[in-house]
Design a protein around this motif. Sequence first.
Motif, PDB file in Angstrom:
ATOM      1  N   GLY A   1      86.873  50.520  67.318  1.00 32.70           N
ATOM      2  CA  GLY A   1      85.946  49.949  66.050  1.00 32.70           C
ATOM      3  C   GLY A   1      84.694  49.496  66.474  1.00 32.70           C
ATOM      4  N   LYS A   2      84.413  49.409  67.740  1.00 35.25           N
ATOM      5  CA  LYS A   2      83.066  48.995  68.285  1.00 35.25           C
ATOM      6  C   LYS A   2      82.161  50.355  68.195  1.00 35.25           C
ATOM      7  CE  LYS A   2      80.364  46.764  72.215  1.00 35.25           C
ATOM      8  NZ  LYS A   2      80.743  46.181  73.276  1.00 35.25           N
ATOM      9  N   PRO A   3      80.936  50.182  67.540  1.00 32.51           N
ATOM     10  CA  PRO A   3      80.016  51.582  67.749  1.00 32.51           C
ATOM     11  C   PRO A   3      79.282  51.493  69.267  1.00 32.51           C
ATOM     12  CG  PRO A   3      79.298  49.926  66.100  1.00 32.51           C
ATOM     13  CD  PRO A   3      80.326  49.178  66.676  1.00 32.51           C
ATOM     14  N   ILE A   4      79.601  53.052  69.758  1.00 25.54           N
ATOM     15  CA  ILE A   4      78.852  53.320  70.847  1.00 25.54           C
ATOM     16  C   ILE A   4      78.223  54.420  70.755  1.00 25.54           C
ATOM     17  CG2 ILE A   4      81.073  52.548  72.126  1.00 25.54           C
ATOM     18  CD1 ILE A   4      81.874  55.417  72.609  1.00 25.54           C
ATOM     19  N   ASN A   5      77.185  54.855  71.774  1.00 24.57           N
ATOM     20  CA  ASN A   5      76.328  55.946  71.769  1.00 24.57           C
ATOM     21  C   ASN A   5      77.228  57.266  71.861  1.00 24.57           C
ATOM     22  OD1 ASN A   5      74.447  57.708  71.888  1.00 24.57           O
ATOM     23  ND2 ASN A   5      73.131  56.461  73.167  1.00 24.57           N
ATOM     24  N   PRO A   6      77.164  58.187  70.833  1.00 21.59           N
ATOM     25  CA  PRO A   6      77.871  59.449  70.835  1.00 21.59           C
ATOM     26  C   PRO A   6      77.782  60.299  71.912  1.00 21.59           C
ATOM     27  CG  PRO A   6      76.973  58.997  68.629  1.00 21.59           C
ATOM     28  CD  PRO A   6      76.274  58.170  69.559  1.00 21.59           C
ATOM     29  N   ARG A   7      76.184  59.995  72.542  1.00 19.53           N
ATOM     30  CA  ARG A   7      76.026  60.809  73.804  1.00 19.53           C
ATOM     31  C   ARG A   7      76.854  60.527  74.889  1.00 19.53           C
ATOM     32  NH1 ARG A   7      71.572  64.285  73.255  1.00 19.53           N
ATOM     33  NH2 ARG A   7      70.095  63.795  71.570  1.00 19.53           N
ATOM     34  N   GLU A   8      77.582  59.512  74.917  1.00 18.62           N
ATOM     35  CA  GLU A   8      78.452  59.063  76.028  1.00 18.62           C
ATOM     36  C   GLU A   8      79.623  59.832  76.191  1.00 18.62           C
ATOM     37  OE1 GLU A   8      79.490  54.936  76.884  1.00 18.62           O
ATOM     38  OE2 GLU A   8      77.939  54.128  75.615  1.00 18.62           O
ATOM     39  N   LEU A   9      79.868  60.713  75.079  1.00 20.87           N
ATOM     40  CA  LEU A   9      80.996  61.531  74.888  1.00 20.87           C
ATOM     41  C   LEU A   9      80.683  63.184  74.662  1.00 20.87           C
ATOM     42  CD1 LEU A   9      83.425  59.391  72.616  1.00 20.87           C
ATOM     43  CD2 LEU A   9      83.486  59.583  75.236  1.00 20.87           C
ATOM     44  N   LEU A  10      79.521  63.238  74.084  1.00 18.84           N
ATOM     45  CA  LEU A  10      79.126  64.765  73.680  1.00 18.84           C
ATOM     46  C   LEU A  10      78.642  65.421  74.920  1.00 18.84           C
ATOM     47  CD1 LEU A  10      76.975  63.737  70.309  1.00 18.84           C
ATOM     48  CD2 LEU A  10      79.360  64.945  70.564  1.00 18.84           C
TER      49      LEU A  10
END
Length: 316
Positions: free
Chosen positions: A304-313
């Motif tokens: 539920g906590k927003p994270i930077n998508p670039r950490e996974l993409l």
Amino acid sequence: MNNSDMPHEPLGAVRLTVGAISTFLHRTSRAPLRLLAWLSLALWLTGCATGSYSGSPAGQWITIQKGDTLGQIARDADIPLLRLTRFNPGVKIRDLKVGQRILVPTARERAPSGGPYRYQLRPGDTYSKIGRYFGANPQRIQTANPGLPPNDLKVGTLISVPLNGGPSRSASNARASGGSLVARPDPGPLKKPRQSWRWPAAGEVISEFGTNRNGQLAPMRIRTAGNGVASAPASGEVRFADNMRQLGNVVILHHSGNLQSVLAQCGEILVKVGQQVTPGTPLCRMARRNDGQPELLFDVRHGGKPINPRELLEKR
């Protein structure tokens, strides 16, 4: 929405015995009129008894009556027994107490072991009250539901309820009063999947994830000149596929590792709730902006906590 601490409960169980009615008839000389009034009251009272629900109990708060079992309640509500128990973890299946108040979830609600819960708003709900009941942070609940301001909660809307660490005092009080959903452990540090996520759409990132000019967290924005179809970044399950005010059509996926991805500003939705998807599965057609180019809002969350998508993409 009102600000009451708990949803209004039906009137407590009232039982009128045959003996009481017989005594009343014996003592009165105006039986016809008084009998009509008495029976009307009896029907009204027994009809409101919380253990004598009519139809499906799904979505209701009910009070346990003698002879009730969670198994039977689950069957009446057409939901798995495990889901019912997870919405009421303080209630022992084999030791139900008459008078215990339990929440019967609907078929649309979910309670995964590590959260977040998928919860359907009920009359009187506020983020603060939901937070007290679940032992969750109201601000985290609001953050987990972009486009759903606290002053515009609609009964029946499905929301995500991310859970915190230990149960709060309010959660303990809720369990003591008969309602009982306990907090779940914090998701902890992010464990990146073995394979990087695919980009949900080809195109230019015109706005990165981060704080906007108003000091608020904003999702990544992707603009493309292609066919404007957004796809699943990773394998998962569609948990939401509908319209959200201010965000247009939205698709929310739940992935392993307590990860969620949110695709907003969609046009036509191409998937259904409950559908299993794999990387690259088309999810929606991207809505076109005033300049005619499709644009997508892409948000990733961990517990539920927003994270930077670039950490996974995947890198590009």
